[in-house]
Design a protein around this motif. Sequence first.
Motif, PDB file in Angstrom:
ATOM      1  N   LYS A 156      34.608 -63.784   1.921  1.00 44.07           N
ATOM      2  CA  LYS A 156      33.599 -62.815   2.324  1.00 44.07           C
ATOM      3  C   LYS A 156      33.135 -61.948   1.154  1.00 44.07           C
ATOM      4  O   LYS A 156      31.970 -61.595   1.044  1.00 44.07           O
ATOM      5  N   LYS A 157      34.061 -61.610   0.264  1.00 49.11           N
ATOM      6  CA  LYS A 157      33.693 -60.755  -0.868  1.00 49.11           C
ATOM      7  C   LYS A 157      32.670 -61.430  -1.785  1.00 49.11           C
ATOM      8  O   LYS A 157      31.959 -60.760  -2.531  1.00 49.11           O
ATOM      9  N   ILE A 160      29.002 -61.630   0.961  1.00 52.39           N
ATOM     10  CA  ILE A 160      28.380 -60.460   1.596  1.00 52.39           C
ATOM     11  C   ILE A 160      27.537 -59.683   0.589  1.00 52.39           C
ATOM     12  O   ILE A 160      27.979 -59.393  -0.525  1.00 52.39           O
ATOM     13  N   TYR A 161      26.311 -59.341   0.988  1.00 52.77           N
ATOM     14  CA  TYR A 161      25.455 -58.495   0.163  1.00 52.77           C
ATOM     15  C   TYR A 161      25.740 -57.024   0.457  1.00 52.77           C
ATOM     16  O   TYR A 161      26.201 -56.679   1.545  1.00 52.77           O
ATOM     17  N   SER A 162      25.438 -56.180  -0.516  1.00 52.18           N
ATOM     18  CA  SER A 162      25.701 -54.740  -0.362  1.00 52.18           C
ATOM     19  C   SER A 162      24.573 -54.056   0.401  1.00 52.18           C
ATOM     20  O   SER A 162      23.929 -53.112  -0.073  1.00 52.18           O
ATOM     21  N   LEU A 163      24.347 -54.545   1.601  1.00 55.33           N
ATOM     22  CA  LEU A 163      23.370 -53.993   2.529  1.00 55.33           C
ATOM     23  C   LEU A 163      24.129 -53.438   3.728  1.00 55.33           C
ATOM     24  O   LEU A 163      25.318 -53.720   3.892  1.00 55.33           O
ATOM     25  N   TYR A 165      25.935 -53.419   7.005  1.00 56.30           N
ATOM     26  CA  TYR A 165      26.649 -54.593   7.513  1.00 56.30           C
ATOM     27  C   TYR A 165      25.922 -55.258   8.680  1.00 56.30           C
ATOM     28  O   TYR A 165      26.048 -56.469   8.888  1.00 56.30           O
ATOM     29  N   TYR A 168      23.972 -58.466   8.121  1.00 55.07           N
ATOM     30  CA  TYR A 168      24.734 -59.722   8.240  1.00 55.07           C
ATOM     31  C   TYR A 168      24.976 -60.061   9.705  1.00 55.07           C
ATOM     32  O   TYR A 168      24.757 -61.207  10.129  1.00 55.07           O
ATOM     33  N   ARG A 174      23.306 -63.276   4.162  1.00 50.41           N
ATOM     34  CA  ARG A 174      24.499 -63.460   3.339  1.00 50.41           C
ATOM     35  C   ARG A 174      24.176 -64.508   2.269  1.00 50.41           C
ATOM     36  O   ARG A 174      23.127 -65.156   2.318  1.00 50.41           O
TER      37      ARG A 174
END
Length: 397
Positions: A156-157, A160-163, A165, A168, A174
């Motif tokens: 997941k790390k 996952i984008y820093s948007l 949650y 997603y 993603r």
Amino acid sequence: MKILVVNCGSSSLKYQLFDMNGEQVLAKGIVERIGIDGVLVHQKGEGDKVKLPNDIPNHKVAIELVINTLTDKELGVLQDITEIEAVGHRVVHGGEAFSQSVLIDDSVMDTLNKCIELAPLHNPPNIMGIEACAQVLPGVKQVAVFDTAFHQTMPKKSFIYSLPYEAYEKYSIRRYGFHGTSHKYVAQQAAKLLGKDLKDLKLITCHLGNGASVTAIDGGKSVDTSMGFTPLEGLTMGTRCGDIDPAIVIYLMKKMNLDFDGMNDYLNKKSGVLGISGVSSDFRDIEIAAAEGNERAQLALDVFVHKVKKYIGAYTAVLGGVDAIVFTAGLGENSPETREAVLKGFEYLGLEIDTEKNKVRGKAVNFSKEGSKVQALVIPTNEELMIARDTQAIVKK
């Protein structure tokens, strides 16, 4: 077992017919300009290519033409269509639903249709190809092989984008990654070339061509890859921009008065090495221009090499070291100059290349020096064979 591999685009259909006894390509070709003034380019074995202009209004007619050609007395390699025991389809996007190739049934088709919004340009023609084969080859088992499936092992790390949650959760935003079939194939072949078990290797595979991506592979599993939610992210490519500050999109839309379609076209079709060089999206043309002193052409090559180098460095850190760096696809297989430029500076890893061994084009080779701690490999990709292998394995279950 004879397997037909199909790769459908919006106006084209590529095919290869394999005899899996020896993994021999019996025939291959492409149907182009479907819906316009169609033509089939067919090659029987290693023979000459034959062009067959035809009225090809849709993919069903294209498949019919392929089958008729494969069973033709002069051009064909089959006595009857019943010799085709399975069809393997390249499908670009499987979302999170598919982590491996699958036998196609109604449930799979429902899921593929739901994935259209993730790949609106690619999945619809892929689905049309499946539906056309079902009509022309009723009862023949069909298998979907996904560009995205290999990358479903990413943690997941990594994806996952820093948007917020919910982006997603609600919209499936993603990192998916692409070229998965190619990365998987060359990783397997690299292990064979090195004489080692894939499970014991840390590899960085570089699929370099007009579309390009780099993948970190640990023990045969993808743990990170450069392409993202779409194939636009990552490396500088032929016409795609790769990684940019997302604020640039908003800024240029205002400055240039671009709507969504205009901006999409700008990023996907006018950028990359074409946009930088102003010469071409074909690296061969750019290399010629650079050799003739074109500074922007040289800059385009420098930017591309720099991006590939950055990803290799990053993925070496992600993997905690690397056993081999693998080059594949059009540019990766056929440009010794690009390979050497990319690997220059990695001597600190214990990587030493043999410039004479590196002068190969389109052939598998380990071009590291004897005693190099990190191996440098060229492995020609073969996505069609990978699709055929997956199809055979699933049909035999």
